[in-house]
Design a protein around this motif. Structure first.
Motif, PDB file in Angstrom:
ATOM      1  N   UNK A  31       0.835  -1.215   0.000  1.00 11.28           N
ATOM      2  CA  UNK A  31       0.000   0.000   0.000  1.00 11.28           C
ATOM      3  C   UNK A  31       0.865   1.258   0.000  1.00 11.28           C
ATOM      4  N   UNK A  32       1.940   1.178   0.743  1.00 10.95           N
ATOM      5  CA  UNK A  32       2.829   2.341   0.841  1.00 10.95           C
ATOM      6  C   UNK A  32       3.549   2.581  -0.481  1.00 10.95           C
ATOM      7  N   UNK A  33       4.079   1.502  -1.044  1.00 14.67           N
ATOM      8  CA  UNK A  33       4.831   1.611  -2.292  1.00 14.67           C
ATOM      9  C   UNK A  33       3.998   2.253  -3.398  1.00 14.67           C
ATOM     10  N   UNK A  34       2.701   1.893  -3.445  1.00 15.86           N
ATOM     11  CA  UNK A  34       1.862   2.378  -4.542  1.00 15.86           C
ATOM     12  C   UNK A  34       1.027   3.595  -4.165  1.00 15.86           C
ATOM     13  N   UNK A  35       1.199   4.084  -2.967  1.00 10.72           N
ATOM     14  CA  UNK A  35       0.440   5.268  -2.551  1.00 10.72           C
ATOM     15  C   UNK A  35      -1.063   5.040  -2.615  1.00 10.72           C
ATOM     16  N   UNK A  36      -1.507   3.854  -2.174  1.00  6.70           N
ATOM     17  CA  UNK A  36      -2.944   3.555  -2.226  1.00  6.70           C
ATOM     18  C   UNK A  36      -3.710   4.510  -1.311  1.00  6.70           C
TER      19      UNK A  36
END
Ligand code: AAT
Length: 297
Positions: A269-274
């Motif tokens: 979630x963090x990596x993709x800025x969800x």
């Protein structure tokens, strides 16, 4: 349209135009600055409104499908929950989903070799490419195999065990999607799933579409088994009542909570800025209000 007068007495036209989705007993209205797309396709009336509160809004036969400002809730929840709980999905099928949002989210995961998307109406794709480009952003991805055809037919012809994940991202049970709410269709989905396969469907609003909601869970359980079917919820303001449900049906051992890895979800979630899905929401979404749990018990 309202006609108002200024203090000097000269008339000033102020735009006061509303899109309204009506049902027998409730309605949802959104103020807009005009219609950007208006085509009667072979299947349905496809429209895009420029709403003031939710950005560009796609409607089919007068029903809200998605909006620029809240689409991420639906698309993140319909994709990341199965992908992050399946041992290693390689091939996914999306039925419907012509706006492209589900494909966009699936393709954030490197594990997929191929995402097949079968949308019946090319006008939906056209409208979204033109007017909801942020949602339709994955159409150029080489891993996406886009097929414009009836999803029911596609599933009937697909090989046994050929998909790890099947996502039924389709309209409500009226019009072209009617056949997507039948026992025969779900039996075919079960057949084309691999041994560890997971089927996800948007399963309507428990509050608003109570009858369909109850019935389809019975159907899922009759096919996948009583304990193999789970329900989870998300908050989607532009859908009737705002409370929306998804079903998670597992052919093998995959379990939405036991196979969930909080660290992995958090990092993803963090990596993709969800904007909606995170490790807390993943777990919380399966906690059902008592009235909902009772409806499907
Ligand atoms: N991504 C969220 C938006 C949708 S759109 C559902 C799509 O399913 C539409 O583009 C529609 O054309 C397509 N569809 C309908 N029937 C079929 C079919 N038989 N085969 C393939 N595609 C189909 C879902 C919104 C949920 C509604 C909430 N009220």
């Amino acid at each position: 349209r309202d006609e108002k007068s200024s203090e000097e007495g000269s008339p000033i036209r102020t735009r006061d135009v509303w899109f309204t989705e009506r049902d027998d007993k409730i309605a949802l209205s959104l103020k807009h600055d005009g219609k950007l797309y208006d085509v009667q396709s072979d299947f349905q009336k496809v429209e895009v409104y420029k709403t003031q509160a939710y950005g560009n809004l796609l409607t089919l036969d007068g029903m809200v499908m998605t909006s620029e400002k809240d689409e991420y809730v639906y698309h993140e929840m319909i994709t990341h929950i199965p992908t992050l709980t399946h041992p290693k999905p390689k091939r996914a099928l999306v039925i419907g989903g012509g706006d492209g949002g589900t494909a966009r989210e699936l393709l954030r995961h490197d594990c997929y070799d191929e995402v097949v998307m079968v949308e019946i109406d090319d006008k939906v794709i056209e409208a979204c490419k033109e007017h909801l480009p942020g949602i339709a952003s994955a159409f150029g991805n080489p891993k996406l195999n886009l097929i414009v055809d009836d999803g029911i037919k596609y599933v009937k012809d697909a090989a046994d065990g050929s998909f790890d994940i099947v996502i039924v991202d389709s309209t409500d049970p009226v019009g072209p999607a009617e056949g997507l709410f039948t026992v025969e269709f779900y039996k075919e989905v079960y057949r084309i799933l691999s041994d560890d396969g997971i089927m996800i469907t948007q399963s309507e609003s428990p509050r608003f579409n109570s009858k369909v909601f109850k019935e389809i869970y019975q159907v899922y359980r009759s096919i996948f088994g009583q304990d193999q079917v789970h329900c989870y919820l998300a908050y989607i303001p532009t859908y009737p009542t705002g409370m929306w449900s998804f079903s998670y049906s597992s052919k093998g051992k995959a379990h939405p909570l036991k196979d969930f890895n909080a660290e992995e979800s958090k990092a993803f979630a963090k990596k993709h800025g969800l904007k909606y899905y995170n490790e807390g929401i993943h777990q919380a979404a399966f906690a059902l209000p008592s009235f909902v749990a009772e409806m499907i018990s």
